[in-house]
Design an enzyme around this catalytic site. Structure first.
Site, PDB file in Angstrom:
ATOM      1  CB  CYS A 150      -0.930   0.004   1.210  1.00 58.71           C
ATOM      2  SG  CYS A 150      -1.924  -1.498   1.405  1.00 58.71           S
ATOM      3  CB  ALA A 151       3.623   1.939  -2.246  1.00 54.24           C
TER       4      ALA A 151
ATOM      5  CE  LYS B 173       5.062   4.092   6.156  1.00 56.95           C
ATOM      6  NZ  LYS B 173       4.089   5.121   5.675  1.00 56.95           N
TER       7      LYS B 173
ATOM      8  CG  ASP C 256      -8.004  -4.932  -3.699  1.00 59.82           C
ATOM      9  OD1 ASP C 256      -7.585  -4.536  -2.587  1.00 59.82           O
ATOM     10  OD2 ASP C 256      -9.175  -5.326  -3.865  1.00 59.82           O
TER      11      ASP C 256
ATOM     12  CB  CYS D 184      -0.131   7.150  10.345  1.00 57.51           C
ATOM     13  SG  CYS D 184      -1.538   7.365   9.221  1.00 57.51           S
TER      14      CYS D 184
END
Length: 484
Positions: free
Chosen positions: A291-292, A297, A342, A416
């Site tokens: 999930c970039a 990151k 996905d 987060c």
């Protein structure tokens, strides 16, 4: 709700009008605060100084909304339209929290905004309310005590979220975190070590007139004690793990800095850099960032890999995949392959070129975002019902991500936020269902929480100088039984 926009009769580009229009757009759900403001500033074409004022008014008013409404409830009687209420919030914010703005300007400029809108009849009301606030300034203080309403008003945070933080971590942790969330957040950047050393970049930033220093700010011993921080996790222990992390002060619009445009760094909070360090892909390894977007990151992972090996960076939306591609191009990263995918659905195509699985997999999952409310204050106004489905989605992504991990490989789960329901509890469910994975303690890392087992890491402003963040590190058995 459309009346909140109150189109002006004579549009005038100014810092205050830009901020007010952006506040109105956020109030009717037109987008995330940072995106709304960015679009408003671009449209207005203001000077750098006015951009700064507009941003300060926008984020400050949004951040203090609950406290401001508490005062306005007594100052302004009767029905107030959404547009006028937003204008009064912004005017009152200037009076109470912006010492450099003269009181007369705070009142008159707010009145002018309303006077030149479709709510012009309310200009007199605005003048009366704000002048009343000036007369009663000494009386305007939040309620004291530790009741939920008092804490909610004092820290401008919804009562349900205050209660959630207290229930998860205790009163001292909650109040310290919420107090910090009302302070200006630090700006951290990550050096592009493929092109320049941290020392060289710090020097070039200073030559450009910017204040820059290596590493996170570190923790306050006083706060650390009050939030039950493990002393071994204090600033020096964490900061040494983040070579390439730089704190900048007075940076302004970082994305317009020539050093940024030339690909020498990207903006990334210390917490995200800790997360990349926990995964720690080595040169030549195969890594997957499930999930970039927008890619921070992934960029740091590529730099840790010295741009050698295989890094697949995914996002659900093609437009956001484009952000990853653009960022990688600016930084000169070539080992990164952006893919639309996905994260919750298994895709064997991702394993092309990674037969046997990836060495390192990162699942930085969608979350409530409550660890970053000092940067995005609108996050705290989410409805609690909107969060109910998150843990199931997060677990689905983590379980799916685990299927791409090769024997002996490392899997990192991160968010987060600071809700146990999205952090420790999701990971506990995963471990119970997947005995082929165990928690892995990472040398040098410490959690802010004494009750986090080795392999669970909670990061906070008080303990690590970072945003609120959580990460868990898992190791897959070297010789699993059966297939993936």
């Amino acid at each position: 709700m459309a009346t909140a926009m109150a189109p002006v009769k004579r549009p005038v580009k100014s810092a205050r009008r830009t901020a007010l229009d952006a506040l109105c757009r956020v109030s009717v759900g037109e987008g995330y605060s940072n995106l709304v403001l960015d679009a408003a500033l671009k449209e207005a074409g203001l000077s750098p100084a006015d951009n700064g004022l507009a941003a300060a008014l926008f984020y400050g008013t949004l951040e203090r909304r609950i406290t401001l409404d508490y005062y306005l409830k007594d100052l302004a009687k009767g029905r107030i339209s959404p547009y006028v209420r937003e204008a009064l919030r912004m005017g009152l914010y200037q009076i109470l929290y912006m010492d450099k703005i003269p009181d007369a300007a705070a009142v008159s400029e707010t009145v002018e905004l309303v006077k030149h809108s479709r709510e012009s009849r309310a200009a007199g009301l605005c003048n009366a309310v704000l002048r009343g606030a000036l007369r009663r300034r000494e009386e305007l203080s939040p309620p004291q005590g530790h009741g939920l309403e008092a804490l909610s008003v004092r820290y401008a945070c919804p009562a349900w979220l205050v209660q959630n933080l207290i229930g998860d971590y205790g009163l001292a942790f909650a109040t310290d975190f919420l107090e910090d969330a009302l302070q200006p957040p630090p700006v951290y950047i990550r050096v592009n070590t493929l092109r320049i050393s941290p020392k060289e970049l710090v020097e070039r930033l200073r030559q450009a007139g910017l204040r820059a220093e290596a590493g996170p700010e570190g923790a306050s011993p006083e706060k650390a004690g009050s939030v039950q921080v493990d002393p071994a996790g204090m600033g020096p222990a964490g900061a040494g793990l983040l070579e390439g992390c730089i704190r900048m002060d007075g940076a302004g619009a970082v994305e317009k800095n020539p050093l940024y445009l030339s690909g020498l760094f990207h903006v990334q909070d210390a917490a995200s850099q800790y997360c990349a360090a926990l995964l720690d892909p080595r040169p030549g390894e195969r890594a997957l960032d499930l999930c970039a977007a927008p890619g921070g990151k992934s960029f740091t992972l590529a730099q840790r890999m010295e741009d050698r090996g295989m890094l697949v960076s995914c996002d659900l939306h093609e437009q956001r995949v484009g952000l990853i591609r653009k960022g990688a191009g600016r930084l000169g990263i070539t080992c990164l392959s952006p893919r639309q995918n996905d994260g919750a659905a298994y895709n064997p195509g991702l394993l092309e070129g990674a037969a046997g699985g990836f060495d390192k997999v990162l699942c930085d999952v969608p979350c409530s975002g409550f660890g970053i409310i000092r940067r995005k204050p609108d996050v705290k106004y989410k409805e609690p019902d909107s969060l109910k489905a998150l843990p199931a989605l997060q677990l689905a992504i983590l379980e799916n991500g685990s299927r791409y991990v090769g024997p002996g490989g490392r899997l990192v789960y991160s968010t987060c936020t600071l809700r146990r329901a999205e952090n420790q509890k999701v990971c506990a469910r995963f471990l119970k269902a997947h005995p082929e994975f165990v928690l892995e303690e990472r040398a040098g890392f410490r959690s802010a929480l004494a009750d986090d087992p080795p392999g669970f890491y909670t990061f906070t402003p008080a303990s690590h100088g970072s945003d609120g963040f959580f990460a868990a590190v898992f190791r897959r058995a070297a010789f699993p039984k059966g297939g993936a």
